[in-house]
Design a protein around this motif. Structure first.
Motif: not given
Length: 218
Positions: A21-37
């Protein structure tokens, strides 16, 4: 009624879902978009559950960044299999590493120079326990590199053949190791700072030139 404790296999599956899930967010929005929630929500769990597996957001991102590291390992293993010359193998290893790092500079910086860099060896071990299939058909040199978390230790492991063949003086290997890694860090920080304004191919060529100059080879 309280839920029964997760089995070891269930824990692995949950761990993997958070990483994916975290990697999916990184791919779509970048590493700075990753949040715990957001990661917990995408994985289908509460944020509190995620903290049973990861210390904090940076710790989670370290594991998610391993996906890019694995892509590098796979590409490298395919390419260097045909190379027998230790110098050419060394250069190819760094060429592929720089190429992967400059594609995902924030992720690679966190892996090798970030807050949890001293835990990378343990993170690598746990990651491949969760995703064992990603180790299949890995070149022996790459497997040896995977035993080390520190980038200095990793580079030292691939410099050994150069010392053995006399290309790198044994008494200078630690200094040369630090120079090569430091040059990479400077270029990586430049890529992070300027993004697409700086050409990745040019950065790779600069690092290759540093290696050539240090070893006095064309």
């Amino acid at each position: 009624m309280a839920r029964h404790p997760y089995s070891p296999e269930e824990r692995k599956q949950i761990f993997a879902r958070f990483i994916t899930a975290a990697n999916q967010i990184m791919e779509e929005k970048g590493v700075n978009a990753v949040t715990i929630r957001q990661v917990a929500e995408l994985a289908g769990f509460k944020s509190s559950t995620l903290y049973h597996y990861f210390s904090d957001q940076d710790h989670l991102i370290m594991y998610a960044s391993m996906k890019y590291f694995q892509e590098y390992n796979h590409r490298l293993a395919v390419y260097i299999t045909e190379l027998r010359d230790p110098y050419l193998r060394f250069r190819a290893t760094w060429e592929f590493f720089c190429d992967s790092a400059f594609r995902h500079p924030d992720a690679f910086y966190r892996l090798f120079f970030g807050r949890y860099r001293d835990d990378l060896e343990e993170i690598i071990r746990v990651y491949y326990e969760i995703f064992p299939d990603e180790l299949q058909d890995t070149d022996p040199i790459v497997q040896d590199m995977l035993q080390h978390g520190s980038i200095l230790q990793r580079n030292m492991s691939i410099m050994k053949p150069l010392v053995e063949c006399g290309m790198v003086p044994a008494g200078q290997v630690e200094v040369w190791n630090e120079i090569i890694v430091h040059c990479f860090q400077v270029l990586l920080e430049e890529k992070m700072r300027y993004g697409d304004e700086v050409d990745s191919t040019a950065l790779i060529e600069r690092h290759q030139c540093y290696i050539s100059a240090l070893m006095e080879r064309e």
